[in-house]
Design a protein around this motif. Structure first.
Motif, PDB file in Angstrom:
ATOM      1  N   HIS A   1       1.940  -1.849  -3.806  1.00 15.58           N
ATOM      2  CA  HIS A   1       1.772  -1.272  -2.466  1.00 15.58           C
ATOM      3  C   HIS A   1       2.774  -0.153  -2.269  1.00 15.58           C
ATOM      4  O   HIS A   1       3.966  -0.313  -2.518  1.00 15.58           O
ATOM      5  CB  HIS A   1       1.964  -2.306  -1.367  1.00 15.58           C
ATOM      6  CG  HIS A   1       1.932  -1.712   0.010  1.00 15.58           C
ATOM      7  ND1 HIS A   1       0.806  -1.101   0.529  1.00 15.58           N
ATOM      8  CD2 HIS A   1       2.908  -1.578   0.947  1.00 15.58           C
ATOM      9  CE1 HIS A   1       1.081  -0.648   1.733  1.00 15.58           C
ATOM     10  NE2 HIS A   1       2.349  -0.924   2.016  1.00 15.58           N
ATOM     11  N   SER A   2       2.275   0.984  -1.849  1.00 16.29           N
ATOM     12  CA  SER A   2       3.103   2.127  -1.499  1.00 16.29           C
ATOM     13  C   SER A   2       3.151   2.272   0.013  1.00 16.29           C
ATOM     14  O   SER A   2       2.149   2.061   0.716  1.00 16.29           O
ATOM     15  CB  SER A   2       2.512   3.412  -2.103  1.00 16.29           C
ATOM     16  OG  SER A   2       3.116   4.551  -1.531  1.00 16.29           O
ATOM     17  N   ARG A   3       4.316   2.656   0.532  1.00 16.33           N
ATOM     18  CA  ARG A   3       4.435   2.898   1.966  1.00 16.33           C
ATOM     19  C   ARG A   3       3.684   4.154   2.410  1.00 16.33           C
ATOM     20  O   ARG A   3       3.600   4.440   3.599  1.00 16.33           O
ATOM     21  CB  ARG A   3       5.909   2.975   2.367  1.00 16.33           C
ATOM     22  CG  ARG A   3       6.610   1.623   2.308  1.00 16.33           C
ATOM     23  CD  ARG A   3       8.074   1.715   2.658  1.00 16.33           C
ATOM     24  NE  ARG A   3       8.721   0.411   2.598  1.00 16.33           N
ATOM     25  CZ  ARG A   3       8.822  -0.430   3.616  1.00 16.33           C
ATOM     26  NH1 ARG A   3       8.314  -0.100   4.782  1.00 16.33           N
ATOM     27  NH2 ARG A   3       9.425  -1.594   3.484  1.00 16.33           N
ATOM     28  N   LYS A   4       3.147   4.884   1.447  1.00 17.80           N
ATOM     29  CA  LYS A   4       2.306   6.028   1.778  1.00 17.80           C
ATOM     30  C   LYS A   4       0.890   5.596   2.136  1.00 17.80           C
ATOM     31  O   LYS A   4       0.071   6.422   2.535  1.00 17.80           O
ATOM     32  CB  LYS A   4       2.255   7.001   0.600  1.00 17.80           C
ATOM     33  CG  LYS A   4       3.591   7.637   0.258  1.00 17.80           C
ATOM     34  CD  LYS A   4       3.467   8.563  -0.931  1.00 17.80           C
ATOM     35  CE  LYS A   4       4.807   9.196  -1.277  1.00 17.80           C
ATOM     36  NZ  LYS A   4       4.725  10.106  -2.460  1.00 17.80           N
ATOM     37  N   THR A   5       0.583   4.311   1.960  1.00 21.86           N
ATOM     38  CA  THR A   5      -0.765   3.812   2.218  1.00 21.86           C
ATOM     39  C   THR A   5      -0.721   2.697   3.264  1.00 21.86           C
ATOM     40  O   THR A   5       0.337   2.195   3.632  1.00 21.86           O
ATOM     41  CB  THR A   5      -1.404   3.285   0.918  1.00 21.86           C
ATOM     42  OG1 THR A   5      -0.616   2.207   0.402  1.00 21.86           O
ATOM     43  CG2 THR A   5      -1.481   4.393  -0.123  1.00 21.86           C
ATOM     44  N   SER A   6      -1.899   2.292   3.710  1.00 22.44           N
ATOM     45  CA  SER A   6      -2.026   1.331   4.806  1.00 22.44           C
ATOM     46  C   SER A   6      -1.678  -0.088   4.362  1.00 22.44           C
ATOM     47  O   SER A   6      -2.266  -0.616   3.409  1.00 22.44           O
ATOM     48  CB  SER A   6      -3.459   1.349   5.348  1.00 22.44           C
ATOM     49  OG  SER A   6      -3.702   0.247   6.191  1.00 22.44           O
ATOM     50  N   PHE A   7      -0.749  -0.708   5.074  1.00 24.92           N
ATOM     51  CA  PHE A   7      -0.414  -2.105   4.780  1.00 24.92           C
ATOM     52  C   PHE A   7      -1.528  -3.029   5.239  1.00 24.92           C
ATOM     53  O   PHE A   7      -1.790  -4.069   4.614  1.00 24.92           O
ATOM     54  CB  PHE A   7       0.903  -2.487   5.454  1.00 24.92           C
ATOM     55  CG  PHE A   7       1.420  -3.826   5.017  1.00 24.92           C
ATOM     56  CD1 PHE A   7       1.787  -4.061   3.705  1.00 24.92           C
ATOM     57  CD2 PHE A   7       1.538  -4.869   5.940  1.00 24.92           C
ATOM     58  CE1 PHE A   7       2.262  -5.300   3.307  1.00 24.92           C
ATOM     59  CE2 PHE A   7       2.018  -6.107   5.544  1.00 24.92           C
ATOM     60  CZ  PHE A   7       2.377  -6.335   4.222  1.00 24.92           C
TER      61      PHE A   7
ATOM     62  N   TYR B   1      -3.946  -3.271   2.498  1.00 24.49           N
ATOM     63  CA  TYR B   1      -3.379  -4.106   1.443  1.00 24.49           C
ATOM     64  C   TYR B   1      -3.561  -5.588   1.780  1.00 24.49           C
ATOM     65  O   TYR B   1      -3.963  -6.393   0.930  1.00 24.49           O
ATOM     66  CB  TYR B   1      -1.897  -3.765   1.278  1.00 24.49           C
ATOM     67  CG  TYR B   1      -1.116  -4.667   0.357  1.00 24.49           C
ATOM     68  CD1 TYR B   1      -1.151  -4.501  -1.021  1.00 24.49           C
ATOM     69  CD2 TYR B   1      -0.333  -5.702   0.874  1.00 24.49           C
ATOM     70  CE1 TYR B   1      -0.427  -5.328  -1.865  1.00 24.49           C
ATOM     71  CE2 TYR B   1       0.397  -6.533   0.035  1.00 24.49           C
ATOM     72  CZ  TYR B   1       0.344  -6.341  -1.333  1.00 24.49           C
ATOM     73  OH  TYR B   1       1.064  -7.158  -2.154  1.00 24.49           O
TER      74      TYR B   1
ATOM     75  N   LEU C   1      12.908   4.746   2.101  1.00 24.59           N
ATOM     76  CA  LEU C   1      12.831   3.298   1.990  1.00 24.59           C
ATOM     77  C   LEU C   1      12.377   2.898   0.596  1.00 24.59           C
ATOM     78  O   LEU C   1      11.410   3.424   0.061  1.00 24.59           O
ATOM     79  CB  LEU C   1      11.845   2.756   3.026  1.00 24.59           C
ATOM     80  CG  LEU C   1      12.348   2.746   4.473  1.00 24.59           C
ATOM     81  CD1 LEU C   1      11.208   2.383   5.396  1.00 24.59           C
ATOM     82  CD2 LEU C   1      13.503   1.782   4.633  1.00 24.59           C
ATOM     83  N   GLN C   2      13.093   1.916   0.014  1.00 23.53           N
ATOM     84  CA  GLN C   2      12.763   1.339  -1.284  1.00 23.53           C
ATOM     85  C   GLN C   2      12.713   2.379  -2.401  1.00 23.53           C
ATOM     86  O   GLN C   2      12.032   2.201  -3.397  1.00 23.53           O
ATOM     87  CB  GLN C   2      11.414   0.593  -1.207  1.00 23.53           C
ATOM     88  CG  GLN C   2      11.392  -0.509  -0.182  1.00 23.53           C
ATOM     89  CD  GLN C   2      12.419  -1.600  -0.484  1.00 23.53           C
ATOM     90  OE1 GLN C   2      12.534  -2.035  -1.603  1.00 23.53           O
ATOM     91  NE2 GLN C   2      13.153  -1.999   0.521  1.00 23.53           N
ATOM     92  N   ASP C   3      13.429   3.465  -2.269  1.00 27.59           N
ATOM     93  CA  ASP C   3      13.375   4.519  -3.283  1.00 27.59           C
ATOM     94  C   ASP C   3      14.769   5.125  -3.420  1.00 27.59           C
ATOM     95  O   ASP C   3      15.136   6.019  -2.681  1.00 27.59           O
ATOM     96  CB  ASP C   3      12.340   5.558  -2.870  1.00 27.59           C
ATOM     97  CG  ASP C   3      12.000   6.505  -4.014  1.00 27.59           C
ATOM     98  OD1 ASP C   3      11.333   7.504  -3.740  1.00 27.59           O
ATOM     99  OD2 ASP C   3      12.411   6.241  -5.147  1.00 27.59           O
TER     100      ASP C   3
END
Length: 275
Positions: free
Chosen positions: A170-176, A179, A47-49
């Motif tokens: 914000h990275s999808r590897k971290t908690s939204f 954020y 996603l997004q990459d």
């Protein structure tokens, strides 16, 4: 500085990186203008990459331009990974993101960059960022200040949080949820904030004083190292894990105008980067 890289050697690399970043960035922009957007996305890395034709072409051009001039250096690119060239223990490493903000690039949102850093040992010695939105090159050499198209730049002098402009990544590897909680806390303090989707651009915005804080919980080394040095040389307070850690697994970064350091100390505590 490593004895193998005196001032002249570093300056030569910085000049080459500036030239290459400008040429490759302009060529990528031309390719985007002249291409059907539907042909740009070649395969998905998640996603997004996205890997794009432009990414691959740009990285090949950067690698060739640098390694043809400095054949003993090593090269780490976002698309190709680490390519070992130099045989000396003292070899420096180019850490490159050919198009930082690939999704922006694909969609025609102009916040994308070419990011080139040169690392010697545990220090980033050179940072170069081509800013596609302005067609400008930012650069810094450790200890020499930060520049935008050759003119010195400096961080903002903001001291009142109510006047602060924040950039949050914000990275999808971290908690939204985390954020969102941070965004709410900043909003309650009267601060405005943005998210652009290109870390290298965000960091040079801190360097030139257009924004006061950039924070993201996880980035890869090629996303941040060039911009981090430029921000630091422009006067920003920059906190991130050791370069060796970032090269291996990425991590968080905080870059802020020094007048607001106390305001954002809690973020350093969150990431374990305080002190």
């Amino acid at each position: 500085m490593n004895a193998a890289f005196d001032t002249a050697a570093i300056r030569a690399r910085a000049e080459a990186a500036k030239t290459i970043a400008l040429e490759v960035g302009r060529e990528a922009a031309r390719f985007r203008r002249e291409s059907d957007p539907g042909t740009l996305a070649v395969q998905s890395k998640g996603l997004q990459d996205f890997v794009t034709i432009a990414d691959s072409r740009a990285e090949q051009a950067i690698r060739h331009g640098l390694i043809s001039r400095f054949p003993d250096d090593t090269f780490m690119g976002e698309e190709s990974g680490e390519e070992s060239r130099g045989q000396s223990d003292g070899a420096g490493t180019w850490v490159v993101d050919p198009i930082d903000g690939t999704t922006n690039y694909i969609r025609g949102f102009r916040y994308w960059a070419v990011s080139i850093a040169f690392v010697v040992g545990d220090k980033v010695e050179i940072g170069v960022v081509y800013d596609a939105a302005e067609d400008k090159v930012f650069h810094a050499v450790r200890g020499g200040g930060a520049f935008k198209d050759g003119l010195p730049i400096h961080t903002a002098t903001t001291v009142d949080p109510a006047n602060a402009l924040i950039i949050l990544g914000h990275s999808r590897k971290t908690s939204f949820d985390e954020y969102l909680a941070l965004s709410k806390r900043l909003h309650e303090r009267g601060m405005d904030y943005r998210r652009t989707g290109a870390a290298a651009i965000d960091l040079v915005r801190i360097a030139e004083g257009a924004a006061d804080l950039y924070y993201e919980r996880h980035l890869n080394a090629w996303d941040m190292l060039a911009g981090a040095l430029i921000a630091e040389e422009a006067g920003a307070t920059v906190a991130m894990p050791p370069v060796e850690t970032l090269l291996a697994q990425g991590g968080p970064i905080i870059a802020q105008a020094p007048g607001l350091a106390d305001e954002f100390a809690f973020i350093l505590d969150i990431e374990g980067l305080a002190g």
